[in-house]
Write a protein that holds these residues in place. Sequence first.
Motif, PDB file in Angstrom:
ATOM      1  N   ALA A  24       0.916  -1.086   0.075  1.00 15.74           N
ATOM      2  CA  ALA A  24      -0.135   0.033   0.023  1.00 15.74           C
ATOM      3  C   ALA A  24       0.934   1.160   0.087  1.00 15.74           C
ATOM      4  CB  ALA A  24      -0.896  -0.063   1.295  1.00 15.74           C
ATOM      5  N   ALA A  25       0.256   2.303  -0.637  1.00 15.60           N
ATOM      6  CA  ALA A  25       1.089   3.482  -0.532  1.00 15.60           C
ATOM      7  C   ALA A  25      -0.009   4.834  -0.664  1.00 15.60           C
ATOM      8  CB  ALA A  25       1.888   3.603  -1.912  1.00 15.60           C
ATOM      9  N   GLY A  26       0.304   5.635   0.503  1.00 21.56           N
ATOM     10  CA  GLY A  26      -0.436   6.743   0.205  1.00 21.56           C
ATOM     11  C   GLY A  26      -1.119   6.997   1.809  1.00 21.56           C
ATOM     12  N   ASP A  27      -2.255   7.718   1.764  1.00 16.64           N
ATOM     13  CA  ASP A  27      -2.851   8.130   3.044  1.00 16.64           C
ATOM     14  C   ASP A  27      -3.482   6.618   3.814  1.00 16.64           C
ATOM     15  OD1 ASP A  27      -3.826   9.236   5.281  1.00 16.64           O
ATOM     16  OD2 ASP A  27      -5.463  10.141   4.223  1.00 16.64           O
ATOM     17  N   VAL A  28      -2.668   5.836   4.439  1.00 13.33           N
ATOM     18  CA  VAL A  28      -2.955   4.756   4.882  1.00 13.33           C
ATOM     19  C   VAL A  28      -2.367   4.421   6.290  1.00 13.33           C
ATOM     20  CG1 VAL A  28      -1.210   3.391   3.655  1.00 13.33           C
ATOM     21  CG2 VAL A  28      -3.203   2.174   4.387  1.00 13.33           C
ATOM     22  N   ASP A  29      -3.193   3.964   7.274  1.00  9.00           N
ATOM     23  CA  ASP A  29      -2.847   3.630   8.555  1.00  9.00           C
ATOM     24  C   ASP A  29      -2.038   1.967   8.405  1.00  9.00           C
ATOM     25  OD1 ASP A  29      -2.527   2.569  11.156  1.00  9.00           O
ATOM     26  OD2 ASP A  29      -3.822   3.874  11.746  1.00  9.00           O
ATOM     27  N   PRO A  30      -0.602   1.939   8.458  1.00  7.76           N
ATOM     28  CA  PRO A  30      -0.114   0.548   8.380  1.00  7.76           C
ATOM     29  C   PRO A  30      -0.745  -0.471   9.561  1.00  7.76           C
ATOM     30  CG  PRO A  30       1.589   2.536   8.291  1.00  7.76           C
ATOM     31  CD  PRO A  30       0.250   3.157   8.821  1.00  7.76           C
ATOM     32  N   GLY A  31      -0.822   0.065  10.522  1.00  6.74           N
ATOM     33  CA  GLY A  31      -1.454  -0.942  11.645  1.00  6.74           C
ATOM     34  C   GLY A  31      -2.734  -1.378  11.418  1.00  6.74           C
ATOM     35  N   GLU A  32      -3.708  -0.459  10.796  1.00 10.16           N
ATOM     36  CA  GLU A  32      -5.015  -0.878  10.594  1.00 10.16           C
ATOM     37  C   GLU A  32      -5.013  -1.757   9.213  1.00 10.16           C
ATOM     38  OE1 GLU A  32      -9.132   1.493   9.207  1.00 10.16           O
ATOM     39  OE2 GLU A  32      -7.572   2.579  10.112  1.00 10.16           O
ATOM     40  N   LEU A  33      -4.115  -1.510   8.256  1.00  7.17           N
ATOM     41  CA  LEU A  33      -4.088  -2.364   7.093  1.00  7.17           C
ATOM     42  C   LEU A  33      -3.731  -3.580   7.414  1.00  7.17           C
ATOM     43  CD1 LEU A  33      -4.170  -2.723   3.979  1.00  7.17           C
ATOM     44  CD2 LEU A  33      -1.910  -1.845   4.032  1.00  7.17           C
ATOM     45  N   ALA A  34      -2.587  -3.857   8.355  1.00  7.07           N
ATOM     46  CA  ALA A  34      -2.045  -5.200   8.699  1.00  7.07           C
ATOM     47  C   ALA A  34      -3.070  -5.873   9.422  1.00  7.07           C
ATOM     48  CB  ALA A  34      -0.902  -4.944   9.594  1.00  7.07           C
ATOM     49  N   ALA A  35      -3.988  -5.268  10.447  1.00  7.93           N
ATOM     50  CA  ALA A  35      -4.910  -5.955  11.230  1.00  7.93           C
ATOM     51  C   ALA A  35      -5.951  -6.488  10.243  1.00  7.93           C
ATOM     52  CB  ALA A  35      -5.523  -5.277  12.307  1.00  7.93           C
ATOM     53  N   GLY A  36      -6.336  -5.718   9.262  1.00  7.77           N
ATOM     54  CA  GLY A  36      -7.467  -6.167   8.366  1.00  7.77           C
ATOM     55  C   GLY A  36      -7.222  -7.290   7.606  1.00  7.77           C
ATOM     56  N   MET A  37      -5.763  -7.392   7.113  1.00 10.81           N
ATOM     57  CA  MET A  37      -5.160  -8.429   6.159  1.00 10.81           C
ATOM     58  C   MET A  37      -5.437  -9.504   7.055  1.00 10.81           C
ATOM     59  SD  MET A  37      -5.209  -7.402   3.323  1.00 10.81           S
ATOM     60  CE  MET A  37      -4.867  -8.892   2.686  1.00 10.81           C
ATOM     61  N   GLN A  38      -4.869  -9.446   8.294  1.00 16.08           N
ATOM     62  CA  GLN A  38      -4.671 -10.562   9.426  1.00 16.08           C
ATOM     63  C   GLN A  38      -6.074 -11.286   9.529  1.00 16.08           C
ATOM     64  OE1 GLN A  38      -1.854 -12.278  10.737  1.00 16.08           O
ATOM     65  NE2 GLN A  38      -3.129 -13.455  11.596  1.00 16.08           N
ATOM     66  N   ARG A  39      -7.134 -10.532   9.835  1.00 16.59           N
ATOM     67  CA  ARG A  39      -8.414 -11.069   9.890  1.00 16.59           C
ATOM     68  C   ARG A  39      -8.961 -11.895   8.746  1.00 16.59           C
ATOM     69  NH1 ARG A  39      -9.388  -5.832  11.687  1.00 16.59           N
ATOM     70  NH2 ARG A  39     -10.761  -5.400   9.904  1.00 16.59           N
TER      71      ARG A  39
END
Length: 255
Positions: A24-39
Motif C-alpha cells: 500500500a502507498a498513500g494515506d493509509v494506516d499501516p497498523g489498521e491495514l495489517a490488522a485487516g489483512m490478518q483478519r
Amino acid sequence: ALDQAGIREFFETHYRAGNFVVAAAGDVDPGELAAGMQRRLAGRPGGAPPRRCPPTEPARPSVLSPRPTEQVQLVVGVRGPGRHAPERWALAVLNHVLGGGISSRLFQEVRERRGLAYSIWSERTHYDDAGMLSVHVGTAPDHVEEVLDLVHAELDRIAASGITDRELAVAKGHLRAESLLSLEDSGARMSRIGSSLLLHGTVLEVDDILARVEAVTTDDVGALSAALLGGERTLAMVGPAPSMRSRAARSGRGR
C-alpha cells in the motif's frame, strides 16, 4: 477443459497467506491495514511460492505464423539473465542503447534513417529462473528481408564492439530519470514495493538502485553483449510474407 473444480483447486493451492504480499502507498494506516489483512487471511494458513526451473531445451530457431495481415510482425530474441542475476543492471543499459527509446540504435537506423517501420523497440524480460532480451518491429512484407538484416547487423555489432561511453552516459541518465519519476505516483510506489518483496524478497532503497545503475561500466555491457547476442537467436514472425520460412531458416541463428 477447465471446470469449476479445477479453478477451486488452483485457488486453494495458491491463494494462501504464505503466497501473499500486500502493498500500500498513500494515506493509509499501516497498523489498521495489517490488522485487516490478518483478519481476512487468518483462516487460510500455509502456502508457498512455486519452485521454478530454468529451461533446459535449446531455443527454437524460428516460430512462424502466416496470417493475412497488412504488416509482418517480427520478434528477434535471445535468452538472458533472470531477475536475481547481477547482470540485470548491465542488461538494462544494453536494452536502452539497443532499442529502449527514440535515441536508440535500432530506432534511429530502422525508422528515422530508412523509414522501414513506424515503431521498433527492444525490451528485457526477467523471470525467476531465466530471462529474455527481444527486439520487436512491424513492417511491410516487402521490407522483411531488409529489416531483419539491419536488426541482426546491429546485434552483431554490439556483440563484437559493445557500446560507447556516450551511450552509457545517456542510458544511465534515462534509467535514473525513469526511477525517480516513478516515485511521483502512489500506484507506482505501491507496485514497486509489492513486486520487489514478492519477486526479490527485499525492497531496495531508491539510492541503492541508482548506485547499482551508476556502477555499470562499458566493459560490463560489452561482456554481457558478447555472451547474449553472440549466441543463438530465435525469430518469431506473424504475417503474410510468402518467404517467411526460408528467411527464418537464415535469420533465426546467431551470427
